[in-house]
Write a protein that holds these residues in place. Structure first.
Motif, PDB file in Angstrom:
ATOM      1  N   ALA A 272      58.394 -17.184  -4.069  1.00 35.07           N
ATOM      2  CA  ALA A 272      58.129 -15.821  -4.534  1.00 35.07           C
ATOM      3  C   ALA A 272      56.872 -15.745  -5.415  1.00 35.07           C
ATOM      4  O   ALA A 272      56.126 -14.762  -5.360  1.00 35.07           O
ATOM      5  CB  ALA A 272      59.335 -15.287  -5.300  1.00 35.07           C
ATOM      6  N   ALA A 273      56.618 -16.754  -6.215  1.00 32.40           N
ATOM      7  CA  ALA A 273      55.470 -16.722  -7.118  1.00 32.40           C
ATOM      8  C   ALA A 273      54.145 -16.959  -6.400  1.00 32.40           C
ATOM      9  O   ALA A 273      53.103 -16.480  -6.845  1.00 32.40           O
ATOM     10  CB  ALA A 273      55.651 -17.757  -8.220  1.00 32.40           C
ATOM     11  N   THR A 274      54.162 -17.670  -5.276  1.00 34.87           N
ATOM     12  CA  THR A 274      52.909 -18.011  -4.594  1.00 34.87           C
ATOM     13  C   THR A 274      52.692 -17.247  -3.303  1.00 34.87           C
ATOM     14  O   THR A 274      51.683 -17.455  -2.638  1.00 34.87           O
ATOM     15  CB  THR A 274      52.858 -19.520  -4.295  1.00 34.87           C
ATOM     16  N   ILE A 275      53.605 -16.367  -2.941  1.00 36.21           N
ATOM     17  CA  ILE A 275      53.456 -15.638  -1.677  1.00 36.21           C
ATOM     18  C   ILE A 275      52.155 -14.829  -1.616  1.00 36.21           C
ATOM     19  O   ILE A 275      51.535 -14.773  -0.554  1.00 36.21           O
ATOM     20  CB  ILE A 275      54.695 -14.790  -1.356  1.00 36.21           C
ATOM     21  N   PRO A 276      51.679 -14.234  -2.727  1.00 34.61           N
ATOM     22  CA  PRO A 276      50.384 -13.543  -2.642  1.00 34.61           C
ATOM     23  C   PRO A 276      49.230 -14.475  -2.261  1.00 34.61           C
ATOM     24  O   PRO A 276      48.296 -14.065  -1.577  1.00 34.61           O
ATOM     25  CB  PRO A 276      50.176 -12.968  -4.046  1.00 34.61           C
ATOM     26  N   LEU A 277      49.289 -15.727  -2.703  1.00 33.78           N
ATOM     27  CA  LEU A 277      48.242 -16.684  -2.339  1.00 33.78           C
ATOM     28  C   LEU A 277      48.204 -16.944  -0.841  1.00 33.78           C
ATOM     29  O   LEU A 277      47.147 -17.192  -0.266  1.00 33.78           O
ATOM     30  CB  LEU A 277      48.475 -18.016  -3.061  1.00 33.78           C
ATOM     31  N   TRP A 278      49.360 -16.919  -0.216  1.00 33.63           N
ATOM     32  CA  TRP A 278      49.443 -17.185   1.211  1.00 33.63           C
ATOM     33  C   TRP A 278      49.157 -15.938   2.048  1.00 33.63           C
ATOM     34  O   TRP A 278      48.597 -16.033   3.134  1.00 33.63           O
ATOM     35  CB  TRP A 278      50.828 -17.737   1.563  1.00 33.63           C
ATOM     36  N   ILE A 279      49.512 -14.763   1.550  1.00 37.13           N
ATOM     37  CA  ILE A 279      49.357 -13.528   2.319  1.00 37.13           C
ATOM     38  C   ILE A 279      47.963 -12.915   2.157  1.00 37.13           C
ATOM     39  O   ILE A 279      47.432 -12.318   3.093  1.00 37.13           O
ATOM     40  CB  ILE A 279      50.451 -12.518   1.927  1.00 37.13           C
ATOM     41  N   ALA A 280      47.335 -13.079   1.001  1.00 33.89           N
ATOM     42  CA  ALA A 280      46.035 -12.454   0.730  1.00 33.89           C
ATOM     43  C   ALA A 280      44.975 -12.795   1.780  1.00 33.89           C
ATOM     44  O   ALA A 280      44.277 -11.884   2.256  1.00 33.89           O
ATOM     45  CB  ALA A 280      45.551 -12.815  -0.671  1.00 33.89           C
TER      46      ALA A 280
END
Length: 132
Positions: free
Chosen positions: A105-113
Motif C-alpha cells: 500500500a505504501a509503495t503502490i504509487p511508485l509502481w503505478i506512476a
C-alpha cells in the motif's frame, strides 16, 4: 594491580579496532568462493548507500557503504540468502535502502506512476497526431 588494570584496559580498547579491521578487509576484498562473491555483488547493487543516496553500496566510497558491504559478505559467507540479508537491511535501515521497493500500500504509487505517465504521453501524442 595497576599493571593488570592497564592490560585489561588495553585489551578492551583493542577489541573494537580488531573488529573494525576485519570489517574493513571484507569491505574491499572478495570472498574466496566465486559463487558467494557473485551473490554478494548482486545484492550490493540493489542496496542504496544511506550516506550517498544516489549510489549503491557496491559503487559508493563512503565508510558506511564499506561497512554495509562487509556485513553483506559476512552474512553471505555465513550461509544466509540474499533475501534474508535484504530483509535484515530493510528492517534495520528502512525501505529506502532498497532500489527495488516491495509492492504494498505504501509503495503502490511508485509502481503505478510510470504507467500513468506513459498512458498520458500516449494520449497526448494521439491527440497531437489527429490534429495534423
Amino acid at each position: 594491580m595497576t599493571r593488570a588494570a592497564a592490560v585489561a584496559l588495553a585489551l578492551v580498547a583493542a577489541t573494537p579496532a580488531a573488529a573494525q579491521t576485519a570489517n574493513a578487509a571484507l569491505a574491499y576484498t572478495q570472498l574466496p568462493d566465486a559463487d558467494q562473491e557473485r551473490r554478494a555483488r548482486a545484492l550490493m547493487e540493489t542496496l542504496r548507500c544511506i550516506v550517498c543516496q544516489g549510489q549503491s553500496i557496491a559503487d559508493s566510497d563512503a565508510d558506511m557503504a564499506g561497512e554495509m558491504r562487509a556485513v553483506v559478505r559476512q552474512r553471505i559467507a555465513a550461509g544466509q540468502t540474499p533475501r534474508q540479508i535484504r530483509d535484515w537491511m530493510i528492517a534495520r535501515y528502512g525501505r529506502y535502502i532498497s532500489y527495488d521497493p516491495p509492492l504494498d500500500a505504501a509503495t503502490i504509487p511508485l509502481w503505478i506512476a510510470p504507467l500513468l505517465l506513459l498512458l498520458a504521453g500516449i494520449w497526448l501524442a494521439r491527440g497531437s497526431f489527429r490534429r495534423r
